[in-house]
Design an enzyme around this catalytic site. Sequence first.
Site, PDB file in Angstrom:
ATOM      1  N   LYS B  25       0.951  -1.193   0.034  1.00 44.39           N
ATOM      2  CA  LYS B  25       0.002   0.078   0.048  1.00 44.39           C
ATOM      3  C   LYS B  25       0.887   1.268  -0.055  1.00 44.39           C
ATOM      4  O   LYS B  25       0.583   2.235  -0.735  1.00 44.39           O
ATOM      5  CB  LYS B  25      -0.914  -0.198   1.360  1.00 44.39           C
ATOM      6  CG  LYS B  25      -2.072   1.067   1.151  1.00 44.39           C
ATOM      7  CD  LYS B  25      -2.821   1.094   2.414  1.00 44.39           C
ATOM      8  CE  LYS B  25      -3.830  -0.167   2.503  1.00 44.39           C
ATOM      9  NZ  LYS B  25      -4.675  -0.366   1.517  1.00 44.39           N
ATOM     10  N   ARG B  94      -3.192   2.627   8.493  1.00 48.95           N
ATOM     11  CA  ARG B  94      -3.540   1.284   8.006  1.00 48.95           C
ATOM     12  C   ARG B  94      -2.184   0.339   7.747  1.00 48.95           C
ATOM     13  O   ARG B  94      -1.290   1.095   7.558  1.00 48.95           O
ATOM     14  CB  ARG B  94      -3.743   1.594   6.333  1.00 48.95           C
ATOM     15  CG  ARG B  94      -5.246   2.168   6.237  1.00 48.95           C
ATOM     16  CD  ARG B  94      -5.573   1.906   4.733  1.00 48.95           C
ATOM     17  NE  ARG B  94      -7.048   2.325   4.446  1.00 48.95           N
ATOM     18  CZ  ARG B  94      -7.635   3.653   4.113  1.00 48.95           C
ATOM     19  NH1 ARG B  94      -6.867   4.542   4.172  1.00 48.95           N
ATOM     20  NH2 ARG B  94      -8.947   4.011   3.832  1.00 48.95           N
ATOM     21  N   GLY B 103      -5.787 -11.109   8.285  1.00 55.81           N
ATOM     22  CA  GLY B 103      -5.329 -11.421   9.715  1.00 55.81           C
ATOM     23  C   GLY B 103      -4.408 -10.327  10.360  1.00 55.81           C
ATOM     24  O   GLY B 103      -4.078 -10.171  11.508  1.00 55.81           O
ATOM     25  N   MET B 105      -4.067  -6.296  11.490  1.00 57.82           N
ATOM     26  CA  MET B 105      -4.841  -5.009  11.581  1.00 57.82           C
ATOM     27  C   MET B 105      -5.055  -4.430  10.474  1.00 57.82           C
ATOM     28  O   MET B 105      -4.104  -4.218   9.411  1.00 57.82           O
ATOM     29  CB  MET B 105      -3.925  -4.174  12.476  1.00 57.82           C
ATOM     30  CG  MET B 105      -5.089  -3.167  13.128  1.00 57.82           C
ATOM     31  SD  MET B 105      -4.323  -1.799  13.828  1.00 57.82           S
ATOM     32  CE  MET B 105      -4.230  -0.706  12.429  1.00 57.82           C
ATOM     33  N   ARG B 338      -5.071   1.721  -9.849  1.00 53.36           N
ATOM     34  CA  ARG B 338      -4.437   0.273 -10.035  1.00 53.36           C
ATOM     35  C   ARG B 338      -4.714  -0.203 -11.472  1.00 53.36           C
ATOM     36  O   ARG B 338      -5.701   0.348 -12.003  1.00 53.36           O
ATOM     37  CB  ARG B 338      -4.632  -0.833  -9.110  1.00 53.36           C
ATOM     38  CG  ARG B 338      -6.053  -1.132  -9.100  1.00 53.36           C
ATOM     39  CD  ARG B 338      -6.587  -1.938  -8.103  1.00 53.36           C
ATOM     40  NE  ARG B 338      -8.053  -1.788  -7.916  1.00 53.36           N
ATOM     41  CZ  ARG B 338      -8.816  -2.193  -6.756  1.00 53.36           C
ATOM     42  NH1 ARG B 338      -7.899  -2.501  -5.574  1.00 53.36           N
ATOM     43  NH2 ARG B 338      -9.935  -2.105  -6.712  1.00 53.36           N
ATOM     44  N   HIS B 455     -13.372 -41.289 -17.880  1.00 49.42           N
ATOM     45  CA  HIS B 455     -14.016 -41.513 -19.495  1.00 49.42           C
ATOM     46  C   HIS B 455     -14.489 -40.065 -19.819  1.00 49.42           C
ATOM     47  O   HIS B 455     -14.184 -39.314 -20.708  1.00 49.42           O
ATOM     48  CB  HIS B 455     -14.577 -42.458 -19.533  1.00 49.42           C
ATOM     49  CG  HIS B 455     -15.199 -42.522 -20.620  1.00 49.42           C
ATOM     50  ND1 HIS B 455     -16.445 -42.282 -21.130  1.00 49.42           N
ATOM     51  CD2 HIS B 455     -14.862 -43.306 -22.099  1.00 49.42           C
ATOM     52  CE1 HIS B 455     -16.932 -42.424 -22.390  1.00 49.42           C
ATOM     53  NE2 HIS B 455     -15.691 -43.180 -22.904  1.00 49.42           N
ATOM     54  N   SER B 776       8.283 -38.636 -25.137  1.00 53.57           N
ATOM     55  CA  SER B 776       7.054 -38.047 -24.813  1.00 53.57           C
ATOM     56  C   SER B 776       6.833 -38.083 -23.519  1.00 53.57           C
ATOM     57  O   SER B 776       6.571 -39.333 -23.146  1.00 53.57           O
ATOM     58  CB  SER B 776       5.940 -38.369 -25.953  1.00 53.57           C
ATOM     59  OG  SER B 776       4.718 -37.389 -25.352  1.00 53.57           O
ATOM     60  N   CYS B 844       2.808 -34.940 -23.324  1.00 57.80           N
ATOM     61  CA  CYS B 844       1.358 -35.174 -23.963  1.00 57.80           C
ATOM     62  C   CYS B 844       0.347 -35.552 -22.940  1.00 57.80           C
ATOM     63  O   CYS B 844      -0.590 -36.006 -23.099  1.00 57.80           O
ATOM     64  CB  CYS B 844       1.286 -36.362 -24.958  1.00 57.80           C
ATOM     65  SG  CYS B 844       1.981 -37.872 -24.286  1.00 57.80           S
ATOM     66  N   TYR B 864       8.002 -29.619 -27.538  1.00 60.98           N
ATOM     67  CA  TYR B 864       6.698 -29.266 -27.994  1.00 60.98           C
ATOM     68  C   TYR B 864       5.672 -29.483 -26.567  1.00 60.98           C
ATOM     69  O   TYR B 864       6.323 -30.500 -25.907  1.00 60.98           O
ATOM     70  CB  TYR B 864       6.126 -29.843 -29.200  1.00 60.98           C
ATOM     71  CG  TYR B 864       6.219 -31.348 -28.934  1.00 60.98           C
ATOM     72  CD1 TYR B 864       5.067 -32.096 -28.467  1.00 60.98           C
ATOM     73  CD2 TYR B 864       7.177 -32.065 -29.598  1.00 60.98           C
ATOM     74  CE1 TYR B 864       5.039 -33.531 -28.511  1.00 60.98           C
ATOM     75  CE2 TYR B 864       7.232 -33.563 -29.418  1.00 60.98           C
ATOM     76  CZ  TYR B 864       6.042 -34.096 -28.945  1.00 60.98           C
ATOM     77  OH  TYR B 864       6.149 -35.461 -28.904  1.00 60.98           O
TER      78      TYR B 864
END
Lengths: 887, 887
Positions: B25, B94, B103, B105, B338, B455, B776, B844, B864
Site C-alpha cells: 500500500k 493502515r 489477519g 490489523m 491500479r 472417461h 514424450s 502429452c 513441444y
Amino acid sequence: MAFVYSFDHKHKRPPMEMKDLLGGKGANLAEMTSVLQLPVPPGFTISTDACREYIDSGWPKVLDAEIEKARRQLEDKMGKTIGDPNDPLLVSVRSGAKFSMPGMMDTVLNLGLNDKSVHGLANQTHDERFAYDSYRRFISMYGRIVLEIPEEEFSSLFDAAKDLADTKNDSEVPVELLKYIVDAYKKVVKTHTKKAFPQDPSDQLRGAIEAVFRSWNGARAIAYRNKEKIPHDLGTAVNVQAMVFGNRDNNSGTGVGFTRDPASGNSGVYGDFLVNAQGEDVVAGIRNTEPLSALNKKFPKVYKELMDIFHRLETHYKDMCDTEFTIDQGKLWMLQTRVGKRTGTAALRMAINMMKDSHIKLSKQEAIMRITEDHLEQVLHPQFAVKNVKVVAVGLGASPGAAVGHAYFTADDAAAQKERGKRVILIRTETSPEDVHGMLAAEGILTSRGGLVSHAAVVARGWGKPAVVGAEAVKIQNKQAKIGDHVIKEGDLVSIDGTTGSVVLGEVPLSEAEPPEELKTILKHADEIRKGKMKVRANADTGADARTARNLGAEGIGLCRTEHMFLGDDRLPVVRAMILADSPKDEEVALNELKKVQKLDFYEILKEMSGLPVTVRLLDPPLHEFLPDVNELKIKKALGTITAEEEKLLAAGEQWKEFNPMLGTRGVRLGVIKPGLYGMQVEALMEAAMDLANEGKEPIVEIMIPLTVSREELGLAKSWVQAAIDKVQKSYKAKSKSTAGSKAQKPLKVMIGTMIETPRAALLADQISENAEFFSFGTNDLTQMTFGFSRDDVEGRMMNAYLEQGLLKRNPFDTLDTAGVGQLVKMGVDKGRKNRPDLKTGVCGEHGGDPESIHFFYKTGLDYVSCSPYRVPVARLAAAQSVLSNP
Amino acid sequence: MAFVYSFDHKHKRPPMEMKDLLGGKGANLAEMTSVLQLPVPPGFTISTDACREYIDSGWPKVLDAEIEKARRQLEDKMGKTIGDPNDPLLVSVRSGAKFSMPGMMDTVLNLGLNDKSVHGLANQTHDERFAYDSYRRFISMYGRIVLEIPEEEFSSLFDAAKDLADTKNDSEVPVELLKYIVDAYKKVVKTHTKKAFPQDPSDQLRGAIEAVFRSWNGARAIAYRNKEKIPHDLGTAVNVQAMVFGNRDNNSGTGVGFTRDPASGNSGVYGDFLVNAQGEDVVAGIRNTEPLSALNKKFPKVYKELMDIFHRLETHYKDMCDTEFTIDQGKLWMLQTRVGKRTGTAALRMAINMMKDSHIKLSKQEAIMRITEDHLEQVLHPQFAVKNVKVVAVGLGASPGAAVGHAYFTADDAAAQKERGKRVILIRTETSPEDVHGMLAAEGILTSRGGLVSHAAVVARGWGKPAVVGAEAVKIQNKQAKIGDHVIKEGDLVSIDGTTGSVVLGEVPLSEAEPPEELKTILKHADEIRKGKMKVRANADTGADARTARNLGAEGIGLCRTEHMFLGDDRLPVVRAMILADSPKDEEVALNELKKVQKLDFYEILKEMSGLPVTVRLLDPPLHEFLPDVNELKIKKALGTITAEEEKLLAAGEQWKEFNPMLGTRGVRLGVIKPGLYGMQVEALMEAAMDLANEGKEPIVEIMIPLTVSREELGLAKSWVQAAIDKVQKSYKAKSKSTAGSKAQKPLKVMIGTMIETPRAALLADQISENAEFFSFGTNDLTQMTFGFSRDDVEGRMMNAYLEQGLLKRNPFDTLDTAGVGQLVKMGVDKGRKNRPDLKTGVCGEHGGDPESIHFFYKTGLDYVSCSPYRVPVARLAAAQSVLSNP
C-alpha cells in the site's frame, strides 16, 4: 615373444590376474605350471592380443614363428615330436576367453595324427584299435569344428560301419572297419573342402587356431555376449597342450580328488579313480570307481605326490580344492585344479577349521567372505535330498526350504487332516486372512496366483514355512489341481521347494535342516565385523514373531505392521463398525474398542524386545481391505439372500472400493480421512510402553508414518502423533503422582519418522526430513511405483518373460534395482541428511534380507536393514560381508 | 530520517519496486504521489524496517521524533492540525505488508478526534451528527483494534441506542443519543484498560501504530504466512494519511472510474459517481449512481483534471486503470489507482488497441503478456452471465465452459430428448464407452465419480463440451439425483460450469462464446514469438478431432491413442476374439480383421494432418478394459442366466483381471504378452501412410511405445516396430514396381520413440534414449506413480482435503508438480540428451495445456507440448509467454 606364452612363462603378476591376456583357461594352466609348479602337461597359450590383431587385420605375421618356437620347446620338454611316425606327440587345442562362453569353439583333441603317425601311436600303445579310433575322432572333430563340415556327414558313415559290425556300441567297431572309416572321412573332407585332409601337423595347428579365433565372432557367441553384456572386443586366447592318456595301459589311470570332504567339510582326502581309463569314465559312472585312498596301494608314489600337491594347493588357494588328474604310464599329470564347490554345512565347517589349520590360517574376515546365502539357506531349511527330480511346475520361491505333504485345497481340510496326523501341503489359488489356520497346519503352501508379497508369501516367510506362490501352470478347480496333463487329487503326495519355486509330484526325500555348530561361530564373527556399521532388524507383527526374531539375532523390529492387528475374528467387526460409523461419536466408540486390543498386541511385542527399538508403522492398507468382498455381496443381493447388515457393508464397500488400491487411500491418507485413527494407535502404543516401563522393562518406541508424499502432510501426521504421545505421558504422570509409592514415571523418548516409499518422498527427502527423525525405505512399494509394476499383477504374469528375454536382468522385487530404484534410495539418504545430518535410515522392504541389496544399502549409508525373522542370519552375514567389501 | 517516508519522498528507485521497504500500500501511495504526481491526500509511511526493529527490540528510540516531524509536515501541507478544536485534521492508520495479508490489523479511521476536536469537525461540516457519528466509530474501532476490547462491548450499547430510537437503521440514531453512546464507549474503554480513552492525538497515533506492528505476529497472520510460505521476518509498514470527505457537502462527492471499458475493451471513459457520498455508497448500490460522463456537467473542472489523470495513468502504466476518487469541497483527491481487471474480450481488444494508441505503444511482446488463460477461456467457451448463483455442489471442472439443459440419467434418454429438440445435461455416476451417443447429444455432462482423466472428462475435453466430474455430493439413484436436500428429477433444468466445477439448479443465463476479431491477431503474434522455440500439438484420436485441432492451430498430433479404435461396436467383438484366441492362428485372424479398421482410422488422421507430424501411441490400456464387467457376468452366472459365450468372456475376464490395472499389464508389456499386436498396429499405420503418400499427401509418422521401463524392453519393442515398417515398405515397393505407370514409392522416414511415464524411465533416460528418437513425457501417469496417487481414487476423495489443509499447494494433476515430478522430467530431458543430443522431447499429458506447466516445460527444454484440441489456443499463448519470460 609378443603373442605366445608357454605355461611356465614367468609373468610379472600372478597368472590368475592376467585373464585379460591369457583367458580363463590359459591363466589357470599357467598358475598351475609356473606358480604351483604342478606336473601339468606342458603347452602354450596364444594370447587374446593375437586374436584381436587377427580380427582387425588378419593373421599376424610374427605369429607363425612364435608358434613354431613354442612348439619346439614343447616337443623338447616332452621328448617327442608332433607328427613323429614312430612316437608322435599329440596335442589338444582349446579356446579360452576371459569369461567362459558357450558358442565358442571348444576343443580339438589328438591333433598331430596323420596317416603316418597313427602307426607310431599304435606301436607305442600296443593298441592299433586305440590309434585308429583316435585318428577317426580327430578327423571328424577337425572336420566339423575347423572345416565346418556338417557332423552328420561323418556320423552317417560311422552308423553304417556299426550296421556292418552288427553292433550299437562304438567300442565294438573292429579296427579293420575303423581303417575304412578313416579313409572315408578323408574323402568327405576332400569333397567338402576341395582339398585333402591336412597331413602336415603345422597346417593342422594353424587351422585349429584360426578356427578358435573365428569362433569369437560366431553368431551364438555374439548373442551370448550381448545377453551377458560382455564387451565384443576382448577376443579369446588359444591353448595348445600336450595330450596324456590315462587309458594307455594298466600303469595308467585317471581320477578326481578333493582336498577335504565337500559334503561334510571334514578334513581328509576324498575322491575317486579308475585304472586304465579316461576322465569321462570316472564321471559317467559306467565303471565302478575306487576311492582315492585306494590309490595308495596301487600307485603309492603317485599317491604321495598327489597328497603333497593337495597340501600345496590348500596352502596356495587357502581353500578346499577340486582336482582332475591323469596317470600316464606311471607319471602323474594334473589336468585341472580349482576351488571346489561345497554344501552349506561343509562351507561353515571348513571356514572355521581353516582358521585353525596352520597351512591356511584363514582370517576371520576371509572366513566370513567364504559363506554365501545359499550355504545358510541349506543349513537353515530342509532341502530336497535328491537333485534329479521331475519338476512339473515352477512358481516363485516365496519362502525357502522344501516340504512334502498330502495336497489339500481348503484351509479347513488342511487343518482337519493335520489333526489326524497327516503332513499337508495347502494348495490355493491365493490365500487370505481366512486361510491362516490352514496355512499354520500345513508343511508348505502352494498358490497359483500372487507375487512375493502376496498374503501367502508374507505369512509363510514370517513363519519360516516353505512356500511356492504364483505357480500359474497350476489350475485349481473343484478340489483338484491340473498341471498340464498331470492331476493332483485331494490327498495326493506333493513336494515343493520354496527356494527354487519347484513343484514335484509325489514324495521327494528331504534332508533336514541341521545347522552345524560352526554356524553360531560364523555369525558371531559376522556380528563383530558389522558392529557399529550396520544393524539388522526384523519385520514382526506379534510377540511370537518378535521372540523368533530376537532368537535369530535381530537387533530390533524395523517394521511392525499394525494392520494384522485389525484382522482377528474378534477385531474385524469393530474395525467395520469404525468404518461404517455414521457419527464422530460412533467412530470414537469403535476406536476405543480397538485401542484396547491394539494395546495388548503392542505390549507383547515391546515386552519381547525390551531394550531394543521397535518401529511401529501406523495403519497402511486401504479401508476396503477390512470389508467383505463386494462382488460376493452383489451376488447375494441379486439372489435376494442379502441381510440388512450385509446391505450396509455392501454400501460401504462400494464407497471405499478403489480402482488401484495400491495408489489409493492408504497410509497417511487414511489419517487425513479418519483423523482419530492414528491418534488411537499411538495412544495404545504409548500406554503399552508406559505400562512396561512401570514394570521395569525398557521399551524403545519408534513411530513410523507410511506413504508420505510431502513435508506438509508429514507435518500434519506428526502433529497427531505428538499430541497422542503428550496426552498419554501426561495422564501417566498424573496417575503416578496420585498413586502413593509408585515410582515417578519418566517420560519415554519416542522417535517419529516416516517410510520413504513413493518416488516423490525420495525426490523431496530434504523437505521431508525436516519432519522426520528417521527414514525407513519401503523398497517394495518404491519398486512398484518406480517401475509401474503391481506385484500382484505383473510378477506372476510377466516377470518370467521379462527375465527370460533379458528385458530385465533381475527380478527387481528380489534384488533391488540399483540402477533405477537405487538412485531414489541414494537421493533419499543424501537429501534427507542434508537437512538432518543425524537422520537414522533403514530399509524394511523384502530387499532388507537380500545380500546383494544389502551390499547396496551399506554402500549407500543406511544404518540398518530389516527383514523377515528367518532371514536375519542371512542378513547378518551379508551385512558383515558388505562391511568387508567396502573398507 | 531512517524509518519514516512521506508519500512524496524522492526515492532512488520507483516506489513500486520498493515494496520490501514500504509495503504494498505504501508503495502504491508513494508512486501516485511522487511519480504520477496525482492529488493524493498527503501522508507518510513508517517502513517495514521500523516494524522489524520493533519486533526485535521494542519501540525504536528515534521513531517518536521521526513521526513527530512527518506529522508536522503533513499538518503544514493540509493547513490543519490533528486535534485542532476548531478545524481538526483527521488521519487514517493502515497496515501495509509487502503481500496483502488477512489477519493483519486493517484500518483505524478518523484518528485525531477527541472530546474537543469533535466540535471543530461539527462546525466545519455544519453537521453535528456526522461529527459525533465519526467520533463514535473512531472510539469503537480504536477500542476493538488497538485496545483489543471485544466488539460486542460496543455493539451491544449501540443496539440498545437503536432500540431506544426505535429503529434498525444506524443512520437514524439521533445525535443526542450518539453523544450518550460516545460517553458510554469511553467508559467501556476505561473499564477494560483501566485508563481513560486517549485524548492526546499523539497517544492515539502511537497506539495505532504499535497495534499494526503487533498484528504482524498475531495467530491468524502467522497461520496465513505459514500456508502461503511468506517469510515471517518481512514485517509490515504502517501508512498514516490525511482523511478527506466526499460526504461533507454538495460540493463534494466520490466515484470510481476506468480509463477504458473493462467489459468491451473499447476506448472511452467508464465509471460511476455520487454527489455528497462516501466511497462505500457507490459500491453498495443503495443510491443510484450517475455515469462518470455526467461529472463533466456538475464538476467540469474536476472532470477535466480527472481526464488528464486518466491519460497520465495510461501513459504511465501502459494499461487500463481502475481508480477511486473523492471530491472534498470541490477538490479532487485520488485515493487509489491500479491496473484494472477486465473481461476476456476486453483484454484481447485492449491489447491490440494499445499497440496502436500513441500514448501507450504496447509492443507485441507486452501485448502477449497481458492475456491470461482465463481471458481465453472466457472468449472460447460460454459462461454463466450472472455471477450470483447458488451453487449446490462442486465437482472437478473437467472441461471448461457453462451449459444449461434438462437433466437425463441415461445415454439413451439423453439422445432421445435431444432428438425432440430439448437441450440435455447428461448426469451419470460415471460414463463408459457405451454412453458416448448420449454424451454427444448433451449440452454438458455431470458425473458424481471420477477424476480429470475419467472417461467423461477425457471425452468431453476432446469435444470441447462442458463437463463437471467427480461431484461426490450428487447421489444418483433411480433416474434422479439428490444433492443434500435438493432433488433433481428427470427433465429438471440444471446448469453446470465446467470451468469452476459448479452445479446450479434451474437455468442460469449464459453468455455465448464470441471470440473477438482480436483473438486471431494475438495468437498470430504468439505464434511468431514462439516460432522455432516451442511447438504446440494436440491430442487427437480421430480424423474429426485432428481437423478441429488443426483449425485451432495445432502443429501436429502429439498423442494419437489407438485404444479408442478398439472400442467401436463393430470392433469390440473382434478385439475380444483376439483376446480369447486359443491358437496363434485364431489370434492372427482377429489381428488381421483389426488391422483393416485401424488402417482406415489412421488414414483419416494422417490425411487431415498431411504435412504435420502425427505421433501414434501403440495400444496402452490393459486387455481387461475390452472385456465386459466380470462382476455382472458373475451375477448372471449366479442367477443361471449366463450364456456359453458369456462364460467364455467371464473366464477371460478372470484371467486378465488385475488388482491395480494402472500398474499392470499395459503398454509395451501387452506387446510382450501378445507379440503380434504392435506389429499389426504398425502395419495398419504404415499402409495408411503409404497409400496417402501415393495419393500425393505428405504423411509424417512418429511411432510411440508406451510405459517403457528399460532400454532392453524398448529395444525389443522397437525391433517389432521396425520389422513391421520394413515389411510394409518392401511390399509397397514391390507393388509399385509391378504396377505400370505408378510412381516409384519412396520409403517414408518414420521416427520411433517412447513415452516417459514411469519414474524409472526418467531415472534411466540415458539408457532409454539409446533406443528412442524422441521422448514424450506422459505426465499424467508419471504424476500418479511419483505420488502414488491413483487419479480415479485419490482425486475425488482426497485432493480437496489435501489442498484445503495445505498438504499440497496445487492439484498436481492440474499443474505439474515441478518440485517432485518436475525433477524427473528434467532428469529425463537432460539424461536423454546426454546420449542423443538431437533427441526430440515433448509432453502429452494434461499438463501440456496448462500455462504454468508449459512455462516449466519450456524452461526444461522440451520441444513441444501437446494438449486437447480446444486447449491449443491457450497453449499457443502460454508457450509464447514462456519464451518471453525466459529470454
